[in-house]
Design a protein around this motif. Sequence first.
Motif, PDB file in Angstrom:
ATOM      1  N   LEU A   7      44.620  -6.048   6.326  1.00 57.17           N
ATOM      2  CA  LEU A   7      45.800  -5.533   5.629  1.00 57.17           C
ATOM      3  C   LEU A   7      45.425  -5.465   4.165  1.00 57.17           C
ATOM      4  CD1 LEU A   7      48.678  -4.669   6.294  1.00 57.17           C
ATOM      5  CD2 LEU A   7      49.418  -6.966   5.770  1.00 57.17           C
ATOM      6  N   GLY A   8      44.527  -4.508   3.866  1.00 51.41           N
ATOM      7  CA  GLY A   8      43.895  -4.438   2.557  1.00 51.41           C
ATOM      8  C   GLY A   8      44.832  -4.021   1.455  1.00 51.41           C
ATOM      9  N   ASP A   9      44.284  -4.034   0.273  1.00 54.46           N
ATOM     10  CA  ASP A   9      45.021  -3.576  -0.900  1.00 54.46           C
ATOM     11  C   ASP A   9      45.118  -2.061  -0.858  1.00 54.46           C
ATOM     12  OD1 ASP A   9      45.167  -6.171  -1.806  1.00 54.46           O
ATOM     13  OD2 ASP A   9      43.303  -6.009  -2.951  1.00 54.46           O
ATOM     14  N   ASP A  10      45.971  -1.520  -1.723  1.00 50.42           N
ATOM     15  CA  ASP A  10      46.083  -0.065  -1.817  1.00 50.42           C
ATOM     16  C   ASP A  10      44.804   0.548  -2.370  1.00 50.42           C
ATOM     17  OD1 ASP A  10      48.640   0.088  -0.790  1.00 50.42           O
ATOM     18  OD2 ASP A  10      49.565  -0.271  -2.732  1.00 50.42           O
ATOM     19  N   GLU A  11      44.092  -0.210  -3.209  1.00 54.08           N
ATOM     20  CA  GLU A  11      42.859   0.279  -3.802  1.00 54.08           C
ATOM     21  C   GLU A  11      41.687  -0.481  -3.198  1.00 54.08           C
ATOM     22  OE1 GLU A  11      42.918   0.153  -8.026  1.00 54.08           O
ATOM     23  OE2 GLU A  11      44.966   0.877  -8.142  1.00 54.08           O
ATOM     24  N   PRO A  12      40.565   0.183  -3.011  1.00 53.99           N
ATOM     25  CA  PRO A  12      39.411  -0.524  -2.457  1.00 53.99           C
ATOM     26  C   PRO A  12      38.884  -1.556  -3.452  1.00 53.99           C
ATOM     27  CG  PRO A  12      38.799   1.696  -3.079  1.00 53.99           C
ATOM     28  CD  PRO A  12      40.286   1.579  -3.246  1.00 53.99           C
ATOM     29  N   ALA A  13      38.452  -2.679  -2.910  1.00 52.20           N
ATOM     30  CA  ALA A  13      37.905  -3.732  -3.765  1.00 52.20           C
ATOM     31  C   ALA A  13      36.425  -3.476  -4.005  1.00 52.20           C
ATOM     32  CB  ALA A  13      38.100  -5.083  -3.093  1.00 52.20           C
ATOM     33  N   LEU A  14      35.965  -3.806  -5.195  1.00 55.51           N
ATOM     34  CA  LEU A  14      34.558  -3.662  -5.516  1.00 55.51           C
ATOM     35  C   LEU A  14      33.862  -4.992  -5.297  1.00 55.51           C
ATOM     36  CD1 LEU A  14      34.842  -1.593  -8.815  1.00 55.51           C
ATOM     37  CD2 LEU A  14      34.385  -0.760  -6.516  1.00 55.51           C
ATOM     38  N   LEU A  15      32.651  -4.928  -4.808  1.00 51.43           N
ATOM     39  CA  LEU A  15      31.872  -6.130  -4.572  1.00 51.43           C
ATOM     40  C   LEU A  15      30.978  -6.393  -5.779  1.00 51.43           C
ATOM     41  CD1 LEU A  15      30.700  -5.410  -0.928  1.00 51.43           C
ATOM     42  CD2 LEU A  15      32.520  -6.924  -1.651  1.00 51.43           C
TER      43      LEU A  15
END
Length: 135
Positions: free
Chosen positions: A64-72
């Motif tokens: 159930l991710g965030d609206d924006e992709p997370a950066l690694l």
Amino acid sequence: MDTNPRTGRAYKRGPYKRHPVAFKRAVVEASFAPGASVSRVARDHDINANQVFLWRTLYRDGLLGDDEPALLPVRIDAPMRSPATDRCATPVERIRTAAPGGTLTVEFGAVRLRIEGRPDADTLAQVLERLSARC
């Protein structure tokens, strides 16, 4: 169309509700609050408790991710060169997980890639493809 088993009359179900991810996360986080009841949280938001339980499972699994992709976070070390050929060492196909806490270490020839957390499969494939192109 469905049929009501008691009356035998046909009825049409309305459209499914589409809730934004931010709403789902807010409902789930409210259900995790100390002393919170899932059924009460569901009633307060006018949704079914079973839906909240499904969202809680997705939330726990990281789906159930965030609206924006997370950066690694990525750190690139200088590649080790082979003195004989002045090229990258031959790739070694070995992948291992280092710790149960979500750390993945990929050793590709002289390159060691360490990823913490849950990487996106497409992003990881692109990184590995570019690493193999460098050597």
